[in-house]
Design a protein around this motif. Structure first.
Motif, PDB file in Angstrom:
ATOM      1  N   SER A  85       0.917  -1.230   0.094  1.00 36.34           N
ATOM      2  CA  SER A  85      -0.210  -0.128  -0.074  1.00 36.34           C
ATOM      3  C   SER A  85       0.840   1.305  -0.005  1.00 36.34           C
ATOM      4  CB  SER A  85      -0.852   0.138   1.231  1.00 36.34           C
ATOM      5  OG  SER A  85      -0.359  -0.270   2.381  1.00 36.34           O
ATOM      6  N   LYS A  89       0.358   4.842  -2.566  1.00 31.34           N
ATOM      7  CA  LYS A  89       0.380   5.931  -1.896  1.00 31.34           C
ATOM      8  C   LYS A  89       1.267   7.153  -2.009  1.00 31.34           C
ATOM      9  CE  LYS A  89      -0.605   7.877   2.840  1.00 31.34           C
ATOM     10  NZ  LYS A  89      -0.391   7.387   4.498  1.00 31.34           N
ATOM     11  N   VAL A 102      -6.292   5.527  -5.337  1.00 31.05           N
ATOM     12  CA  VAL A 102      -5.795   4.473  -4.562  1.00 31.05           C
ATOM     13  C   VAL A 102      -6.720   3.751  -3.707  1.00 31.05           C
ATOM     14  CG1 VAL A 102      -3.855   3.840  -2.755  1.00 31.05           C
ATOM     15  CG2 VAL A 102      -3.647   5.611  -4.257  1.00 31.05           C
ATOM     16  N   THR A 104      -7.533  -0.654  -2.014  1.00 27.91           N
ATOM     17  CA  THR A 104      -7.024  -2.004  -1.833  1.00 27.91           C
ATOM     18  C   THR A 104      -7.813  -2.868  -2.819  1.00 27.91           C
ATOM     19  OG1 THR A 104      -6.398  -1.409   0.227  1.00 27.91           O
ATOM     20  CG2 THR A 104      -6.811  -3.765  -0.172  1.00 27.91           C
ATOM     21  N   THR A 213      -0.996  -5.948   2.190  1.00 29.18           N
ATOM     22  CA  THR A 213      -2.281  -5.042   1.425  1.00 29.18           C
ATOM     23  C   THR A 213      -1.944  -4.529   0.183  1.00 29.18           C
ATOM     24  OG1 THR A 213      -3.071  -4.330   3.694  1.00 29.18           O
ATOM     25  CG2 THR A 213      -3.905  -2.970   2.101  1.00 29.18           C
ATOM     26  N   ASP A 215      -2.583  -2.520  -3.081  1.00 28.43           N
ATOM     27  CA  ASP A 215      -3.201  -1.331  -3.627  1.00 28.43           C
ATOM     28  C   ASP A 215      -2.890  -1.149  -5.082  1.00 28.43           C
ATOM     29  OD1 ASP A 215      -4.326  -0.917  -1.021  1.00 28.43           O
ATOM     30  OD2 ASP A 215      -3.387   1.023  -0.605  1.00 28.43           O
TER      31      ASP A 215
END
Length: 257
Positions: A85, A89, A102, A104, A213, A215
């Motif tokens: 992630s 970002k 952005v 997930t 995670t 993204d």
């Protein structure tokens, strides 16, 4: 004769217009950089997306860290599906990604795997003196590699295992080291071995590593590309989510960050 010619032209025009109306509107293509662990799911998703919209998705696979570097160096990608992630970002913050795009798309799972049955029986496998090589992917470039290191550290085995580690540039190479026998066992993504009936694996408990995670971000180069934006919308939809779950990932309710 002139009236007949005019009629034929009118009919041709009507048929042509009807053909345009039935074809996918403004079919286009999008260049998508994809974390290597997501190779098989995204191939299925891209095929379903093309069947539904007519848009083509040009896929490139590799380590998330390498893609981040390439994007900062003006690589032509329009969408980035990372295995973490932080990088999507950061790209948005740096102006290379579209703000508020952005989200997930998947949460990955780490497994310890061998292509041979009965070899992997749990964390005790990592303590066996008979294991000469353990495959991981580059922890600096690939989140699954970082998760593997976290796991070994949490088990207080990293210092003992460090001389045995065989490091791949990405998760695909880490898998290949085990598949080809260059390592007896390796830390790989569940999605890579979920269909494996012959080998052995241990699902690494989630409390041993930070959640993986994964993204996605629409890059600035794809901001004006309808296909790029449509692909990300499709990735959030039920058809894509079913494919993602089939490969062993968790899915969350898409929420821009």
């Amino acid at each position: 004769m002139k009236a007949i010619a005019t009629l034929k032209l009118a009919l041709f025009g009507a048929a042509f217009a009807a053909g345009l109306a039935s074809a996918p509107a403004l079919a286009d293509s999008a260049k998508v950089a994809v974390a290597a662990n997501f190779t098989e799911p995204v191939k299925e998703i891209a095929a379903a997306f093309k069947a539904k919209t007519g848009h083509e998705v040009v896929l490139s696979f590799g380590a998330s860290g390498q893609f981040y570097t390439q994007i900062t160096q003006d690589a032509p990608f329009e969408v980035f599906l990372s295995a973490d992630s932080a990088r999507p970002k950061k790209l948005a913050e740096e102006g290379l990604g579209v703000k508020d795009s952005v989200f997930t798309y998947a949460v990955g799972k780490l497994v310890l795997w061998s292509k041979s049955p009965g070899v992997v029986k749990g964390e005790e496998t990592l303590k066996q003196a008979s294991i000469a090589k353990v495959s991981i992917c580059n922890p600096a470039a690939a989140p699954y590699g970082a998760a593997a290191v976290e796991t070994m550290q949490a088990l207080k085995l990293y210092d003992d295992l460090k001389p045995k580690l065989v490091e791949g540039a990405n998760i695909t190479q880490a898998y290949q080291f085990v598949q080809t026998g260059n390592a007896e066992i390796g830390f790989v993504a569940l999605s890579q071995v979920i269909g494996d009936k012959d080998g052995s694996r241990w699902m690494v408990p989630q409390n041993l590593y930070k959640p993986i995670t994964q993204d996605a971000v629409l890059l600035k180069k794809g901001e004006a590309n309808a296909a790029a934006k449509a692909f990300l919308d499709f990735l959030k939809g039920p058809e894509s989510r079913a494919i993602i779950e089939k490969f062993g990932y968790e899915v969350t309710t898409p929420k821009a960050s």
